[in-house]
Scaffold this active site. Structure first.
Site, short mmCIF file in Angstrom:
data_model
loop_
_atom_site.label_atom_id
_atom_site.label_comp_id
_atom_site.label_asym_id
_atom_site.label_seq_id
_atom_site.Cartn_x
_atom_site.Cartn_y
_atom_site.Cartn_z
N GLY A 135 0.67 -0.89 0.17
CA GLY A 135 0.28 0.41 -0.46
C GLY A 135 0.99 1.49 -0.06
O GLY A 135 1.85 1.55 0.35
N GLY A 173 0.43 -8.55 -4.51
CA GLY A 173 0.77 -9.51 -5.39
C GLY A 173 2.49 -9.73 -6.05
O GLY A 173 3.02 -8.38 -6.04
N GLY A 230 5.89 -2.71 3.03
CA GLY A 230 5.21 -3.33 5.01
C GLY A 230 5.80 -4.86 5.42
O GLY A 230 6.55 -5.13 4.35
N ASP A 231 4.32 -5.27 5.98
CA ASP A 231 5.02 -7.27 6.31
C ASP A 231 4.80 -7.29 5.74
O ASP A 231 6.38 -8.48 5.80
CB ASP A 231 3.80 -6.86 7.40
CG ASP A 231 2.33 -7.34 6.95
OD1 ASP A 231 2.28 -6.25 6.53
OD2 ASP A 231 1.53 -8.01 7.41
N ASP A 241 -0.51 1.66 8.62
CA ASP A 241 -1.37 0.84 10.27
C ASP A 241 0.47 0.74 10.99
O ASP A 241 -0.31 0.70 11.93
CB ASP A 241 -1.24 -0.53 9.26
CG ASP A 241 -2.25 -0.59 9.20
OD1 ASP A 241 -2.76 0.50 8.40
OD2 ASP A 241 -2.56 -0.92 8.39
N GLY A 275 -6.99 0.79 9.36
CA GLY A 275 -6.15 -0.24 9.79
C GLY A 275 -6.79 -1.33 10.29
O GLY A 275 -7.65 -1.32 11.12
N ARG A 276 -5.68 -2.68 9.28
CA ARG A 276 -6.34 -3.84 9.38
C ARG A 276 -6.53 -4.86 10.45
O ARG A 276 -7.49 -5.18 10.87
CB ARG A 276 -6.60 -3.74 8.07
CG ARG A 276 -5.11 -4.33 7.73
CD ARG A 276 -5.08 -5.22 6.71
NE ARG A 276 -3.97 -4.92 5.46
CZ ARG A 276 -4.09 -4.88 4.27
NH1 ARG A 276 -5.33 -5.27 4.11
NH2 ARG A 276 -3.24 -4.07 3.05
#
Ligand SMILES: Nc1ncnc2c1ncn2[C@@H]1O[C@H](COP(=O)(O)OP(=O)(O)O)[C@@H](O)[C@H]1O
Ligand SMILES: O=P(O)(O)OC[C@H]1O[C@](O)(COP(=O)(O)O)[C@@H](O)[C@@H]1O
Ligand SMILES: [Mg+2]
Length: 489
Positions: A106, A171, A195-196, A226, A270-271
């Site tokens: 993102g 992806g 990110g992660d 996040d 913020g998932r």
């Protein structure tokens, strides 16, 4: 700089008491490999104290359990991470080096500053001649003609732009194809920001590189609004997103206060972690209810959110709710969702939209509660604000911008020194290097045990705690430590 063992004593712990995390190197550290002098050291008037000594490390935890050190010896090894910064000797000949930089996942305020500063540091401090920008994330490695040559002139104004000049994607990660592309282009320095998910991808790339026995340094600059990366102080872009989220709350406050029984509801990104919701709530100070993924809540009955909001509406004439997009997902499923789990191209679960759902649940319940209790027998006026990408597609704050500079330069210094499979971060305010493996499958979540920022949310909003004694134990068991974190996936 070099110090004596005595100097290195910290709260009674000698050098032996430190477990300094090992960062892999692109070369065998026992070999007689020729290192190169850091070009920075060749410049006139560069003081030696600018360079990091190999023994310098950053303590993972500055809160010390003094009982952990007994008079007979050391019981607990304290975790530490190698200090970031330029090394006097470097592993690669800068003139013969080729670098690549890619932005994944993102978008996030500050991505362009990170790219800018990687380029600036590589060119100006090390003299690396060739730097490729890989377009649209990991998948861009497979499209060599689209690679962009980056230099000082090209990136000069990057820091003022939101988004990513290079583009990003979810992806499209193919480990072998990526390593093949790196080898074919002669790249020896790879800088990845993401990110992660990106971290897990980078770990696989570094592993494949090591198994092929080639020397390519893989450095990760962790990004995400996040703030869900464990162990580190914060991710870049988070602060900018919080400021934007707070401005959305201000709008909801204006609207809610403009009507009798106005109820502002703000949904923010913020998932899995509610840091944006929590920090923006605290910044606003007029929020009545903050809902985050870390805390389960319920609607009806004593201690539920309906009674709380009804009371606030009747007391003040209006109320404000802030909800993180990942909050209430279990409750939604219980009260009926379509039961189909959708995922994005990276495998992230696409969450059910909690904002409209919450309003749908609250509307009849709250109207029932306030019925006949106001002079005009008002109904609740919902004012829904979903700032969506407005918290993300923006230029970074000044502070985030400066933070990006520090991270990007430290990433370059680490990679030039021959480190690989590492991420660069700030821990306890100091720049340092962490092995990717330590972070890759863990998630940073709000610490809801007592002495945390979360307790100020409860204080400020007067909201129900939704916490039982058992939860405290469960939460304290899963608290962040250097080797801890909440394991995911
Ligand atoms: N387990 C994994 N192994 C390899 N690549 C992954 C993995 N998880 C995610 N990625 C890749 O990392 C990139 C970014 O991941 P994503 O989850 O979308 O964003 P973020 O890095 O911001 O969390 C994507 O290109 C995705 O394919
Ligand atoms: O619409 P997109 O690009 O899938 O992004 C939505 C997600 O990206 C984020 O902004 C950040 O997530 P990542 O750090 O994993 O990219 C989340 O808060 C949000 O759920
Ligand atoms: Mg992610």
């Amino acid at each position: 700089m070099a110090s004596t063992d005595e100097d290195r004593e910290f709260n009674g712990k000698s050098k032996d008491a430190w477990n300094v995390q090992h960062i892999d190197l692109v070369f065998d550290s026992n070999s007689d490999r020729t290192m190169f002098p850091n070009p920075l050291s060749q410049r006139p008037n560069t003081p030696l104290c600018w360079f990091v000594d190999g023994d310098d490390a950053v303590a993972a935890d500055v809160q010390v359990d003094t009982e952990g050190v007994s008079s007979e010896g050391i019981k607990i090894k304290a975790e530490a991470f190698p200090l970031a910064g330029p090394r006097l000797n470097i592993a690669f000949d800068p003139q013969k080096s080729i670098a690549a930089v890619v932005t994944c996942g993102g978008l996030c305020p500050g991505l362009n500053t990170v790219v800018r500063e990687i380029v600036m540091c590589l060119r100006r401090q090390y003299g690396v001649p060739t730097i490729y920008g890989i377009p649209f994330g990991y998948r861009g490695f497979q499209d060599r003609p689209s690679w962009i040559k980056l230099d000082e002139k090209k990136v000069r104004n990057f820091h003022n732009m939101g988004g990513s000049f290079l583009g990003s994607s979810r992806g499209g990660h193919d480990t072998n194809a990526i390593v093949d592309a790196l080898v074919e282009a002669g790249i020896n320095l790879l800088f990845v920001t993401g990110g992660d998910g990106t971290l897990r991808g980078a770990a696989k790339i570094a592993e494949e590189i090591q198994s092929r026995g080639i020397e390519i340094a893989v450095a990760v600059i962790p990004k995400t609004i996040d703030n869900d990366i464990p162990l580190i102080d914060r991710t870049f872009g988070f602060e900018s997103a919080v400021d934007a989220a707070r401005r959305a709350i201000d709008v909801a406050v204006t609207e809610a206060q403009g009507f009798p029984l106005g109820l502002g509801v703000v949904k923010v990104m913020g998932r899995h972690s509610g840091f944006i919701a929590m920090h923006a709530t605290l910044g606003s100070r007029v929020v009545d209810l903050c809902l985050v993924p870390e805390v389960d809540f319920y609607l009806d009955g004593e201690g539920g959110i309906v009674d709380h909001l009804a009371n606030r509406l009747l007391e003040n004439g209006n109320a404000i709710v802030v909800i993180a997009e990942g909050a209430g997902q279990d409750l939604m499923a219980t009260l009926g969702s379509n039961g189909v789990t959708k995922r994005d191209a990276s495998g992230n679960i696409i969450l059910d939209d909690v904002g409209p759902w919450l309003i749908q649940q609250l509307e009849p319940r709250l109207n029932e509660k306030v019925k006949g209790k106001t002079p005009f027998n008002d109904q609740i006026k919902f004012k829904y604000v979903d700032p969506s990408y407005m918290v993300r597609g923006i230029p970074p704050s000044t502070n985030d911008n400066n933070f990006c500079t520090q991270l990007a330069h430290n990433a370059v210094h680490g990679a030039m020194a021959g480190m690989t499979s590492f991420l660069v971060a700030s821990v306890n305010t100091r720049g340092c290097y962490l092995p990717i493996d330590l972070i890759a499958n863990k998630q940073n979540v709000i610490d809801t045990s007592n002495q945390s920022l979360w307790s100020y949310v409860i204080f400020d909003t007067h909201q129900p705690t939704f916490t039982q004694q058992d939860d405290c134990q469960r939460r304290s068991d899963s608290r962040m430590t250097a080797s801890g974190g909440v394991i995911i996936g």
